[in-house]
Design an enzyme around this catalytic site. Structure first.
Site, mmCIF file in Angstrom:
data_model
loop_
_atom_site.group_PDB
_atom_site.id
_atom_site.type_symbol
_atom_site.label_atom_id
_atom_site.label_comp_id
_atom_site.label_asym_id
_atom_site.label_seq_id
_atom_site.Cartn_x
_atom_site.Cartn_y
_atom_site.Cartn_z
ATOM 1 N N TYR A 56 0.286 2.993 -2.292
ATOM 2 C CA TYR A 56 0.530 2.059 -3.391
ATOM 3 C C TYR A 56 -0.777 1.663 -4.081
ATOM 4 O O TYR A 56 -0.867 1.659 -5.308
ATOM 5 C CB TYR A 56 1.232 0.814 -2.843
ATOM 6 C CG TYR A 56 1.778 -0.104 -3.899
ATOM 7 C CD1 TYR A 56 3.006 0.152 -4.502
ATOM 8 C CD2 TYR A 56 1.081 -1.242 -4.300
ATOM 9 C CE1 TYR A 56 3.527 -0.685 -5.465
ATOM 10 C CE2 TYR A 56 1.580 -2.086 -5.265
ATOM 11 C CZ TYR A 56 2.807 -1.816 -5.847
ATOM 12 O OH TYR A 56 3.303 -2.655 -6.813
ATOM 13 N N LYS A 62 -1.663 2.579 -7.990
ATOM 14 C CA LYS A 62 -1.856 1.532 -8.999
ATOM 15 C C LYS A 62 -3.273 1.548 -9.581
ATOM 16 O O LYS A 62 -3.460 1.237 -10.759
ATOM 17 C CB LYS A 62 -1.514 0.167 -8.399
ATOM 18 C CG LYS A 62 -0.029 0.007 -8.071
ATOM 19 C CD LYS A 62 0.858 0.268 -9.281
ATOM 20 C CE LYS A 62 2.336 0.002 -8.982
ATOM 21 N NZ LYS A 62 3.202 0.219 -10.172
#
Length: 249
Positions: free
Chosen positions: A154, A158
């Site tokens: 993640y 991002k």
């Protein structure tokens, strides 16, 4: 105020959470919508409840399906003015650290949270160049600026979204395209219920966030609306946090 009156806006991850809140806000401001999500039932129901909206099921990890969304916008409305690339997933409630992180989980998180944004941007920019420009908003995260242990997929994805946002902003500003990103903090959505729904997670969030609470999906939708609108006409390549002050510590 009709800030998006007759603008054509595409929203991914529109069936729930931040995407759904954005669809409602954009519709309130007069936008004509193309909604996309993997959840076909919820997506169709949302589109049917809005004055000018079409829905298409989309797995954003597939580049041809991302391109098809833009084709749908052009076929239905003749153009694309705004895109909110919002679809995403988490690593899971308590994923392992980097050494034990499953390779299949890495592939899935990167595909849905990062590659999808690249696929969407390619199709969206190509369409907007035909009509003189537009505004693109990408959902990044506070994890696009800092690291959290146990979620390498993640965090990496991002950070990548932030880089893509800035690259597109630099490459196409002269052609009238703005590209910005939002960095939500702890937001009450279905994706965060495993963490924020647990007492330990909620207590941690309340201590870490100066505002002392989680954010609401509508608060992120309002920021997306502003960035998409002409009021943000000189904002380009920015990453704007909506995190209750978390990153300010």
């Amino acid at each position: 105020m009709n800030e998006l009156q007759d603008k054509v806006a595409l929203i991914t991850g529109a069936a729930s959470g931040i995407g759904r809140a954005a669809a409602l806000r954009f519709a309130e401001e007069g936008a004509r919508l193309v909604l996309a999500d993997i959840d076909e039932k919820a997506g169709k129901a949302l589109a049917a409840a809005l004055p000018a909206a079409v829905f298409q099921r989309c797995d954003v990890s597939k580049h041809e399906q991302c391109s098809a969304l833009v084709e749908l916008a052009e076929k239905t409305y003749g153009r694309l003015d705004i895109a909110f690339n919002n679809a995403g997933i988490s690593d899971g409630p308590i994923p392992p650290g980097t050494l034990d992180y499953p390779l299949e989980l890495w592939d899935r998180v990167i595909a849905i949270n990062l590659s999808s944004v690249f696929y969407c941007l390619r199709a969206q920019v190509r369409s907007m160049l035909k009509t003189g420009g537009g505004s693109i908003v990408n959902t990044a995260s506070i994890a696009g600026q800092i690291a959290f242990a146990g979620v390498p997929g993640y965090v990496a994805a991002k950070h990548g979204v932030v880089g893509l946002t800035k690259t597109v902003a630099v490459e196409y500003a002269a052609q009238g395209i703005r590209c910005n990103a939002i960095a939500p903090g702890f937001i009450e959505t279905a994706m965060t219920k495993d963490v924020l729904g647990a007492e330990q997670g909620r207590q941690m969030m309340q201590m870490a966030v100066p505002a002392g609470r989680a954010g609401e999906a509508r608060e992120i939708a309002d920021l997306a609306l502003w960035l998409a609108s002409d009021r943000a006409s000189y904002v380009n390549g920015a990453l704007m946090a909506a995190d209750g002050g978390f990153l300010a510590r």
